[in-house]
Design a protein around this motif. Structure first.
Motif, PDB file in Angstrom:
ATOM      1  N   ILE A 121       0.870  -1.182   0.000  1.00  0.00           N
ATOM      2  CA  ILE A 121       0.000   0.000   0.000  1.00  0.00           C
ATOM      3  C   ILE A 121       0.903   1.227   0.000  1.00  0.00           C
ATOM      4  O   ILE A 121       1.533   1.548   1.010  1.00  0.00           O
ATOM      5  N   GLU A 122       0.980   1.907  -1.138  1.00  0.00           N
ATOM      6  CA  GLU A 122       1.907   3.033  -1.321  1.00  0.00           C
ATOM      7  C   GLU A 122       1.333   3.974  -2.376  1.00  0.00           C
ATOM      8  O   GLU A 122       1.022   3.560  -3.495  1.00  0.00           O
ATOM      9  N   ASP A 123       1.160   5.266  -1.998  1.00  0.00           N
ATOM     10  CA  ASP A 123       0.560   6.221  -2.925  1.00  0.00           C
ATOM     11  C   ASP A 123       1.577   6.916  -3.817  1.00  0.00           C
ATOM     12  O   ASP A 123       1.216   7.770  -4.635  1.00  0.00           O
ATOM     13  N   GLU A 124       2.865   6.598  -3.681  1.00  0.00           N
ATOM     14  CA  GLU A 124       3.895   7.125  -4.574  1.00  0.00           C
ATOM     15  C   GLU A 124       4.258   6.030  -5.578  1.00  0.00           C
ATOM     16  O   GLU A 124       4.953   5.058  -5.211  1.00  0.00           O
ATOM     17  N   PRO A 125       3.808   6.106  -6.823  1.00  0.00           N
ATOM     18  CA  PRO A 125       4.025   5.016  -7.791  1.00  0.00           C
ATOM     19  C   PRO A 125       5.501   4.646  -7.962  1.00  0.00           C
ATOM     20  O   PRO A 125       5.824   3.463  -8.081  1.00  0.00           O
ATOM     21  N   ALA A 126       6.384   5.646  -7.958  1.00  0.00           N
ATOM     22  CA  ALA A 126       7.800   5.347  -8.167  1.00  0.00           C
ATOM     23  C   ALA A 126       8.345   4.479  -7.038  1.00  0.00           C
ATOM     24  O   ALA A 126       9.075   3.501  -7.275  1.00  0.00           O
ATOM     25  N   HIS A 127       7.989   4.824  -5.823  1.00  0.00           N
ATOM     26  CA  HIS A 127       8.493   4.021  -4.705  1.00  0.00           C
ATOM     27  C   HIS A 127       7.835   2.641  -4.680  1.00  0.00           C
ATOM     28  O   HIS A 127       8.467   1.642  -4.325  1.00  0.00           O
ATOM     29  N   ALA A 128       6.568   2.572  -5.054  1.00  0.00           N
ATOM     30  CA  ALA A 128       5.899   1.275  -5.112  1.00  0.00           C
ATOM     31  C   ALA A 128       6.599   0.357  -6.109  1.00  0.00           C
ATOM     32  O   ALA A 128       6.830  -0.831  -5.834  1.00  0.00           O
ATOM     33  N   ARG A 129       6.980   0.909  -7.285  1.00  0.00           N
ATOM     34  CA  ARG A 129       7.691   0.093  -8.282  1.00  0.00           C
ATOM     35  C   ARG A 129       9.042  -0.349  -7.749  1.00  0.00           C
ATOM     36  O   ARG A 129       9.461  -1.502  -7.965  1.00  0.00           O
ATOM     37  N   LEU A 130       9.757   0.551  -7.034  1.00  0.00           N
ATOM     38  CA  LEU A 130      11.069   0.203  -6.493  1.00  0.00           C
ATOM     39  C   LEU A 130      10.958  -0.955  -5.499  1.00  0.00           C
ATOM     40  O   LEU A 130      11.737  -1.913  -5.566  1.00  0.00           O
ATOM     41  N   VAL A 131       9.997  -0.879  -4.582  1.00  0.00           N
ATOM     42  CA  VAL A 131       9.825  -1.947  -3.590  1.00  0.00           C
ATOM     43  C   VAL A 131       9.484  -3.257  -4.280  1.00  0.00           C
ATOM     44  O   VAL A 131      10.018  -4.322  -3.958  1.00  0.00           O
ATOM     45  N   ALA A 132       8.556  -3.196  -5.272  1.00  0.00           N
ATOM     46  CA  ALA A 132       8.163  -4.409  -5.981  1.00  0.00           C
ATOM     47  C   ALA A 132       9.352  -5.034  -6.700  1.00  0.00           C
ATOM     48  O   ALA A 132       9.549  -6.263  -6.679  1.00  0.00           O
ATOM     49  N   LEU A 133      10.184  -4.201  -7.360  1.00  0.00           N
ATOM     50  CA  LEU A 133      11.376  -4.707  -8.063  1.00  0.00           C
ATOM     51  C   LEU A 133      12.361  -5.342  -7.086  1.00  0.00           C
ATOM     52  O   LEU A 133      12.958  -6.385  -7.376  1.00  0.00           O
TER      53      LEU A 133
END
Length: 624
Positions: free
Chosen positions: A11-23
């Motif tokens: 659950i993250e409203d900053e798309p860039a950080h969400a992609r980083l965590v997922a990667l």
């Protein structure tokens, strides 16, 4: 070999950080991570309802929710799933607060590598699984203890009910019959019934000790009188066996101490009774002496010249259902619980018990107990013998009513018998001296009947009201304190027990109930932690103040119908935080409000001051 995939709800409203965590998580490889990302709390709750995840990785500051409110919503939506908080560099305080309120861990955005991130999530899952397993094991153990206690209480009640008729009938027969043979038979029945009653009591007492529900009183009493009374009571049993029973109390014993005389009697009764039972000739000697200079730390010794116990069997004697050997059990009888109960009671009273014995050379059991000082206590002056008294007896069992009425009538007391709580409310008179209420009755039970009698106010606020019950743990049960009961009278009761209550009917009411149950609060603190308890106290200060203002407004307008549910809400909050006096007061106010009795206004006027004192006691207890 890779394990099953770990399903992560991010659950993250900053798309860039969400992609980083997922990667980062997908790069770990083993175990594989499957990441589903959402930006809002509402989306997260919907996904949790539709899909099962192993862990929740959540930024607590979202467009539609922030801070601990986000955490509480996630825990409510998925209580069995671990939550790890995502936080920025300047949000450490929020993250730490989240951990205190249920998050398993927190991660600072932009810090750490994929291996560390993977390790944090896997450890959080393992901790949550361990926490869940421990909770389930605790719940199973508590359920087993409750089931056993309920079974023993039920069996005890079922045995005591017919015993009430047997012993009561035998006593009535002995008191009213002029036939010598009938009196002998009645005495035999009564003696056999008392033996069975002692066995039942031992089993129930042992169960209560196991469940840590044995209450210990703190009242002033004279140790010398207690010992002398016991020796006088047991002297005939010793004389029947040709034994000499003696007692000696040293001169340096304090004249009065504060403790539990009933539990002391129970300990000494077991020890002296055992000494007489296992001694065929010789003597039994009871000695009491002071330990130290204050005269309040006492050593009680019971020495006999009986069969003795082999040294190898000493430890076993303090185990439940144990005697020296099978032949001893057949010869001497008993359930083998006496010493186990004594040991449990001594430990509850913060004392020590020791056995010294040699086979064939007698036994000495020594108990050391600390008592509090009774300095400055003044005894109540003795009064003249009590005149006949009015007793309201309420029991749905016709045999019990007949026996109890006969015993009390025979001693000159006037008994009004009722077969239900409803009937008791109709025939209760203000000039009653004592009320005896059966605990378990259809319709209004004993506790509810007592509560309604108390709500009448006037003389009923201090009227001695006792439960008639087959289980003395009833006085610790739900509702007993709220109804302001004075105690219990165990079935089958002796007329002497009731006479003692009648003799104290003009005594002052017991001191006010403690503001807070410190034992219960300490137990919650051990589970939840002090910080969480402080947070609960802060919440109670805010929400409770609002509830109090609404209650005051309703009471000012005499809107009793609306006040009752409002006060019920306050009762629930006070009970959860172990504010016993406030909870009891709110329940009494709720009862009075529902009935629109004159007491409602008085109780409502007392509520604000009690609420303030209760809040102060809570905040002091949790260190706010």
């Amino acid at each position: 070999m890779a394990g099953p995939a770990i399903r992560v709800l991010l659950i993250e409203d900053e798309p860039a950080h969400a992609r980083l965590v997922a990667l980062q998580l997908r790069s770990v490889g083993s175990p594989p991570f499957v990441v589903a990302a959402v930006e809002r709390l509402s989306e997260a709750r919907r996904r949790l309802a539709e899909q099962d995840f192993d862990i929740i990785l959540a930024d607590l500051s979202l467009p539609d929710s922030t801070g601990l409110a986000t955490l509480r919503a996630l825990i409510e939506a998925a209580p069995d799933r671990p939550v790890v908080a995502l936080t920025g560099n300047d949000d450490d305080a929020v993250a730490l607060e989240a951990v205190k309120h249920g998050a398993q861990d927190y991660i600072v955005k932009g810090h750490g590598d994929p291996a560390m991130l993977s390790r944090i999530l896997r450890y959080a899952i393992e901790r949550k699984a361990t926490e869940r397993a421990l909770t389930e094991a605790r719940d199973r153990a508590q359920a087993a203890v409750r089931a056993k206690s309920l079974f023993l209480a039920t069996v005890g009640h079922e045995i005591r009910t017919p015993l009430n008729g047997i012993l009561g009938g035998a006593r009535l027969l002995a008191e009213t019959s002029a036939d010598a043979q009938a009196q002998t038979l009645a005495a035999t029945i009564a003696t056999s019934g008392e033996i069975l009653l002692r066995l039942v009591n031992d089993i129930l007492d042992f169960s209560r000790l196991e469940a840590a529900k044995m209450p210990i009183d703190e009242v002033p009493f004279d140790v010398r009188d207690t010992v002398a009374e016991l020796v006088a009571t047991l002297a005939p049993r010793a004389a029947d066996k040709g034994l000499v029973l003696s007692s000696t109390c040293s001169a340096d014993i304090a004249p009065m101490v504060i403790g539990d005389p009933m539990r002391l009697r129970q300990i000494l009764l077991n020890l002296i009774g055992n000494a007489i039972k296992f001694t065929d000739d010789g003597s039994v000697a009871v000695t009491v002496e002071a330990i130290g200079d204050d005269g309040r730390h006492l050593r009680f010794s019971v020495a006999d010249t009986g069969i003795g116990v082999a040294e190898s069997a000493h430890a076993e004697l303090f185990e439940e259902f144990t005697q020296v050997d099978a032949s001893g059990s057949r010869r001497y009888g008993g359930a083998g619980l006496g010493l186990a109960i004594c040991q449990g009671l001594v430990r509850l009273m913060k004392g020590e018990i020791r056995l010294d014995s040699q086979l064939g050379q007698g036994t000495t059991v020594t108990v050391a107990l600390p008592f509090a000082s009774a300095e400055g206590w003044q005894p109540v002056p003795s009064t003249a013998p009590m005149p006949p008294c009015r007793v309201l007896l309420v029991d749905d069992n016709a045999i019990n009513r007949t026996i109890a009425t006969g015993l009390l009538d025979g001693h000159g007391h006037h008994v009004t018998a009722a077969d239900s709580g409803e009937a008791a409310l109709e025939c209760a008179r203000d000039d009653t001296d004592l009320v005896l209420l059966d605990r378990h009755m259809p319709g209004l039970d004993g506790i509810e009947t007592a509560r309604r009698l108390r709500a009448r106010g006037g003389v009923w606020t201090s009227m001695p009201i006792y439960l008639l019950t087959a289980d003395n743990s009833d006085i610790d049960g739900p509702g007993c304190h709220d109804a302001a009961l004075d105690g219990v009278v165990l079935k089958p009761f002796r007329v002497e027990d009731v006479a003692a209550l009648l003799g104290r009917r003009r005594r002052e009411r017991p001191p006010p109930q403690a503001l807070i149950d410190r034992g219960g609060l300490a137990g919650d603190s051990a589970i939840l932690g002090r910080e969480r308890m402080r947070s609960l106290a802060a919440t109670f200060r805010i929400s409770g103040a609002a509830d109090l203002e609404r209650a005051r407004a309703l009471a000012a307008n005499a809107d009793w119908l609306a006040l009752a549910p409002q006060v019920h809400r306050m009762t629930s909050a006070a009970s959860s935080l172990h504010l016993t006096a406030l909870a009891a007061h709110c329940r009494a106010l709720e009862t009075a409000a529902r009935a629109a009795t004159p007491d409602a206004a008085t109780l409502a006027a007392m509520l604000p001051e009690l609420w303030v004192r209760s809040l102060e006691a809570l905040e002091a207890a949790v260190g706010v």
